[in-house]
Design a protein around this motif. Structure first.
Motif, short mmCIF file in Angstrom:
data_model
loop_
_atom_site.label_atom_id
_atom_site.label_comp_id
_atom_site.label_asym_id
_atom_site.label_seq_id
_atom_site.Cartn_x
_atom_site.Cartn_y
_atom_site.Cartn_z
N ASP A 26 57.82 33.36 44.94
CA ASP A 26 56.93 34.52 44.95
C ASP A 26 57.68 35.74 44.44
N TYR A 319 49.20 45.91 36.06
CA TYR A 319 49.57 44.61 35.50
C TYR A 319 50.48 44.78 34.28
N GLU A 423 36.38 34.84 42.88
CA GLU A 423 37.70 35.41 43.12
C GLU A 423 38.32 35.89 41.80
N ARG A 426 44.46 35.15 39.59
CA ARG A 426 45.79 35.37 40.17
C ARG A 426 46.73 35.92 39.11
N THR A 427 47.70 36.69 39.55
CA THR A 427 48.77 37.11 38.66
C THR A 427 49.79 35.99 38.56
N VAL A 428 50.16 35.64 37.34
CA VAL A 428 51.09 34.54 37.10
C VAL A 428 52.34 35.11 36.44
N PRO A 435 47.41 36.74 33.50
CA PRO A 435 46.41 36.34 34.48
C PRO A 435 46.16 34.84 34.43
N GLU A 436 45.80 34.30 35.57
CA GLU A 436 45.35 32.92 35.62
C GLU A 436 44.17 32.75 34.67
N GLN A 438 40.77 32.33 33.30
CA GLN A 438 39.42 32.36 33.85
C GLN A 438 38.46 32.78 32.75
#
Length: 446
Positions: A26, A319, A423, A426-428, A435-436, A438
């Motif tokens: 993490d 971000y 949702e 997620r931040t990757v 971003p994940e 999507q």
């Protein structure tokens, strides 16, 4: 003044690996948690000590006012050099002084203005291909856009188009591999014949081959093109010699990696935010409608798109594609009340520092208004570290923001964006913060 070895150690180290496991599991949460600790804390990556900066003013000093004390270096830069070599992004200060004059004219305002119409056509080609009611893969769409822009402005030969496409396709694999090499610097784990290492080696070989074709075509064609790569091929260095194929390769790799991935990532994050924030989207749309009068925005419209720029700036705050930076001390110096020894590695996390509530009230909220007023709540732009700082501030900042502003304005002028999933992505954290994947639903404005 304390000595460098007295810098307090961050919690969570384990024998042999130090803080590597924490950063692999993490990294964003761990780095943000350190902000409550001392201004400077010691992290250990394997056997290597690094100093993490936990205050924005100290980060700004390390990036700007102490340019004679710190140079490009450390695990982030070492990993990046595996991809881009000794190009403008990663070279040391001495090489930077020679490289900058070769590249800078293309990124001055006049040069960027000359590319704006090409950018606008690329935007329309991508955004105009969407169909009402469809779910678009917004990440790949923005990568396609950025690849088109680079391939038609800075590297415009046919092989440049192919290299830009290969870069866009291979970057996800490369960025994952480079992140592992940044957090786990010893080389031997990355030489093992694991699937991940084989994918990384294959992507690297494929991209190197595409870049070699670009350089060979420019070397052999004799055809003068009005682009940056043609100027590099015909340029001479400070000592009067022509650039080698390797030197040109490193600059092409730098241009493609920075010009495609960072702008595409910024636009992808911004589209996801707009899809989930009706008020911001409505304010942005009203400004674009007023400034561009229903037409695709052009370079002359940019001065009036203040809110659009604020939206992009706030996306960069929350971000930042470059979520971690590293520098290396080139002599003993002081930072945060500690003496930093010569050769020490300094780590700076724009992601963590941009979430400091002392600088940005309600830091998790997306509030473009932070960048529009001076009523005491807006923070100085120096607190934004997304582009680095000082003499090594990102050379392509104006180029990238011009492209992103034109693209963002074109999207909202024609399309409403809606999330497909409940949702948010997620931040990757890889070498860049992405971003994940999507999809987003696009509805044509009536």
């Amino acid at each position: 003044m304390m000595i460098g070895t007295d810098v307090p150690a961050a919690a969570g180290a384990v024998p042999l690996l130090g803080h590597t496991l924490r950063l692999l599991r993490d990294p964003l949460g761990y780095l943000e948690a350190q902000r409550a600790a001392d201004p400077l804390v010691r992290l250990r990556l394997g056997r290597r000590d690094c100093y993490l900066v936990n205050r924005t003013d100290l980060a700004v000093r390390a990036l700007t006012t102490q340019q004679d004390d710190f140079d490009k270096g450390g695990p982030f830069m070492e990993a990046a050099r595996l991809l881009v070599g000794n190009g403008i992004i990663t070279c040391d200060a001495d090489d930077h002084r020679g490289q900058l004059p070769l590249l800078q004219p293309a990124f001055h305002r006049r040069g960027v203005e000359g590319h704006a119409e090409v950018m606008r056509r690329c935007v329309q080609e991508v955004v105009g291909s969407w169909t009402d009611g469809s779910a678009i893969a917004v990440g790949p769409a923005m990568h396609r856009l950025s690849s088109l822009v680079i391939a038609r402005t800075l590297v415009s030969a046919p092989t440049g188009h192919r290299a830009a496409a290969v870069m866009a396709e291979t970057l996800p694999v490369l960025l994952r591999g480079l992140f592992r090499r940044m957090v786990l610097p010893p080389p031997w784990p990355h030489r093992l014949p694991t699937p991940a290492n084989r994918r990384f080696a294959g992507a690297t070989a494929r991209l190197d081959g595409a870049i070699a074709e670009v350089v060979a075509q420019y070397r052999g064609s004799g055809e003068g093109r009005d682009d940056l790569l043609s100027r590099l091929v015909g340029a001479t260095s400070g000592d009067g010699r022509r650039l080698t194929d390797r030197e040109i390769r490193d600059q092409v790799m730098s241009l493609l990696s920075a010009g495609i991935e960072t702008t595409a990532t910024l636009l992808t994050w911004t589209c996801h935010v707009l899809a989930r924030n009706d008020e911001v989207a409505a304010n942005l749309r009203a400004e674009v409608d007023q400034v561009a009068s229903g037409c695709p925005p052009a370079f002359a419209d940019l001065a009036g798109l203040r809110y659009a720029k604020a939206v992009l700036t706030e996306a960069l705050r929350l971000y930042p594609p470059t979520w971690i930076l590293s520098r290396q001390a080139i002599r003993e110096t002081g930072l945060g009340g500690y003496a930093v020894p010569d050769g020490s590695v300094i780590l700076i996390s724009p992601f963590a520092l941009h979430r400091d509530p002392g600088l940005f009230p309600d830091p998790g909220a997306f509030r473009p208004e932070r960048w529009l007023s001076h009523d005491g709540t807006a923070r100085p732009r120096q607190s934004l570290l997304a582009f680095g700082g000082g003499r090594r501030r990102c050379l392509g900042e104006l180029f990238g923001l011009t492209e992103a502003t034109l693209a963002l304005a074109a999207v909202v002028s024609r399309w409403d964006l809606r999330p497909v999933r409940r949702e948010p992505p997620r931040t990757v954290p890889r070498m860049l913060l992405v971003p994940e994947p999507q999809p987003l639903l696009v509805r044509e404005r009536r």
